[in-house]
Scaffold this active site. Structure first.
Site, PDB file in Angstrom:
ATOM      1  N   LYS A 196      42.813 -43.210   7.941  1.00  0.00           N
ATOM      2  CA  LYS A 196      43.354 -41.857   7.758  1.00  0.00           C
ATOM      3  C   LYS A 196      44.003 -41.700   6.385  1.00  0.00           C
ATOM      4  CE  LYS A 196      45.152 -37.874   8.313  1.00  0.00           C
ATOM      5  NZ  LYS A 196      44.438 -36.639   8.560  1.00  0.00           N
TER       6      LYS A 196
ATOM      7  N   CYS B 267      49.617 -33.027   3.927  1.00  0.00           N
ATOM      8  CA  CYS B 267      48.750 -34.181   4.154  1.00  0.00           C
ATOM      9  C   CYS B 267      48.406 -34.857   2.837  1.00  0.00           C
ATOM     10  CB  CYS B 267      47.479 -33.725   4.851  1.00  0.00           C
ATOM     11  SG  CYS B 267      47.839 -32.771   6.324  1.00  0.00           S
TER      12      CYS B 267
END
Ligand code: SAJ
Length: 430
Positions: A214, A268
């Site tokens: 991720k 993010c």
């Protein structure tokens, strides 16, 4: 094995990821309880409404709430599957803070029973899922934690969300999922859960590999955007149109450059690369530099916009957009917001903000004198325009309506516009 109708799921955190995830799971017929620490969020969801802007989310939530499949509460209840979707912020020195994840694990421990599955979806530093397992093990010594010896009474896994704001409901279903178990058995338990609503491939691995995957995805994008932003500065020095250069370079079959902009925002891509840097500072000069290049681009835009405004004394200026990217109402870590606030502090009431996704200006503009106007008013009244976000509504303004204006376009949406009349900051000696 429980059937969809009997499955009880608790989703902890009803934010941009948690709420859509809870609603999509509820649509499969499972009974879903969403937990949030904000009473207003709980109230909004229980009334069938949403507190965030996301395509089609309002209809989905109102439908599953009306059918009694989705409820919200501040208090946890027993369930079969627990999904942790709380934020993982970082501190001023860029060290990740997994406090909310561990707090969620603590509350799960109180209701955990044999056969349950605990899944972390929050973007997390490598090793977080093991810490969750350890915390559950400490708080519930009556149950056997996975990966610590013979057998386990419950499963713990990591499955990062990978959805793009604006396409969340589509990508929740269609994207491939990486499912990392503390043990292979944990991964298989989590896999069975995701198979209920994911159409994309579900690939199993270890929790640590899934956590790093991720972070890698978002660091990859950040590094590539940094390359585009660096090119934009070089192109300006050279007096070349960077958008044209990228378009032309991308005609090469193995080149695919991303787009420059006023910097990188959101919660993010502007955050996650730091988790890798914090984990191994000595081996991450590229990832760190990419972060610095992208943050530095915002400062360059502030300087360039200030020069344009100063070169045109007294003229009203329209700053187009505050969101961190196109067509969303999310202002977290937004470079557009940072630029607009800096300009408002400096130029006060000359600054007019256009942001179709804001009902009022954020608190940061208080006492600056800047005002919120619509795009039509901006076209009528502002000879200077600074494009900060590529919202569709801005893209749709034709050249005829922008004729005669001086424009600083940080997103390259108006490439037919003549460049503004300010001296480039750098000249090459020949
Ligand atoms: N940006 C550019 N140039 C580009 C692309 C983006 O300047 O060519 C900027 C955007 O304007 C924005 C920022 O980067 O300010 C981030 O936008 P984004 O669209 O690249 O990504 P996010 O933050 O909306 O979502 C990302 C996605 N990650 C990847 O594409 C690898 C998404 O799939 C993740 O689920 C999400 O992060 C997340 O939650 O981690």
């Amino acid at each position: 094995m429980v059937t969809d109708g009997e499955l009880k799921v608790v989703v902890l955190g009803l934010g941009y990821i948690g709420l859509p995830t809870a609603a999509v799971i509820a649509r499969t017929g499972a009974s879903v309880l969403g937990i949030d620490v904000h009473p207003s969020v709980v109230e909004t969801v229980n009334s069938g409404k949403v507190h965030i802007e996301e395509v089609d989310l309002d209809g989905l939530v109102s439908g599953v709430v009306a059918r009694g499949l989705l409820r919200a509460s501040m208090l946890i209840e027993p369930a079969d599957v627990f999904v942790i979707a709380v934020p993982t912020p970082f501190s001023d020195d860029h060290a990740p803070n997994i406090g909310y994840v561990l707090k969620a694990a603590t509350s799960i421990a109180a209701v955990l029973k044999a056969g349950d599955t605990v899944i972390v979806e929050s973007t997390s530093p490598v090793g977080t899922t093991e810490q969750v397992r350890d915390m559950l093990g400490t708080l519930r010594p009556d149950l056997r934690a996975p990966g610590l010896g013979d057998g386990a009474d419950y499963a713990v896994a990591y499955c990062p969300e990978r959805v793009l704001p604006g396409r969340i409901l589509v990508e929740l279903i269609d994207n491939d999922r990486v499912i990392g178990g503390i043990t292979p058995r944990c991964a298989r338990k989590a896999l069975a859960f995701y198979r209920r609503f994911v159409r994309g491939a579900c690939v199993t691995t270890t929790a640590r590999a899934a956590e790093m995957t991720k972070l890698t995805e978002n660091a990859f994008r950040d590094v590539n955007i940094a390359f585009a932003n660096e090119l934009s500065l070089v192109a300006e020095t050279m007096g070349v149109d960077v958008w044209e250069v990228i378009r032309l370079a991308n005609r090469h079959p193995r080149v695919n450059i991303l787009q420059p902009g006023p910097g990188v925002g959101g919660h993010c891509i502007a955050v996650d690369p730091w988790f890798l840097v914090a984990a191994d500072p000595g081996n991450t000069p590229l990832i760190r530099t990419a972060r610095e290049v992208n943050d530095g681009k915002t400062d360059r835009v502030i300087a360039r916009a200030s020069a344009l405004i100063e070169a045109n004394p007294g003229m009203p200026v329209a700053a187009l957009g505050l969101a961190f990217k196109a067509n969303i109402d999310d202002f977290r870590e937004s470079p557009a917001l940072k630029v607009a606030v800096a300009l408002a502090e400096r130029f006060g009431s000359r600054l007019r903000i256009v942001e179709p996704y804001a009902a009022a200006l954020p608190a940061a503009f208080e006492r600056t004198g800047a005002t919120l106007i619509d795009i039509d008013t901006a076209i009528e009244s502002c000879p200077l325009m600074i494009v900060l976000v590529d919202h569709d509504i801005f893209r749709s303004v034709p050249l005829a309506e922008r004729a005669g204006k001086q424009v600083l376009d940080t997103r390259g949406i108006w490439q037919d516009q003549p460049p503004p009349r300010i001296a480039p900051p750098l000249r090459i000696a020949v």
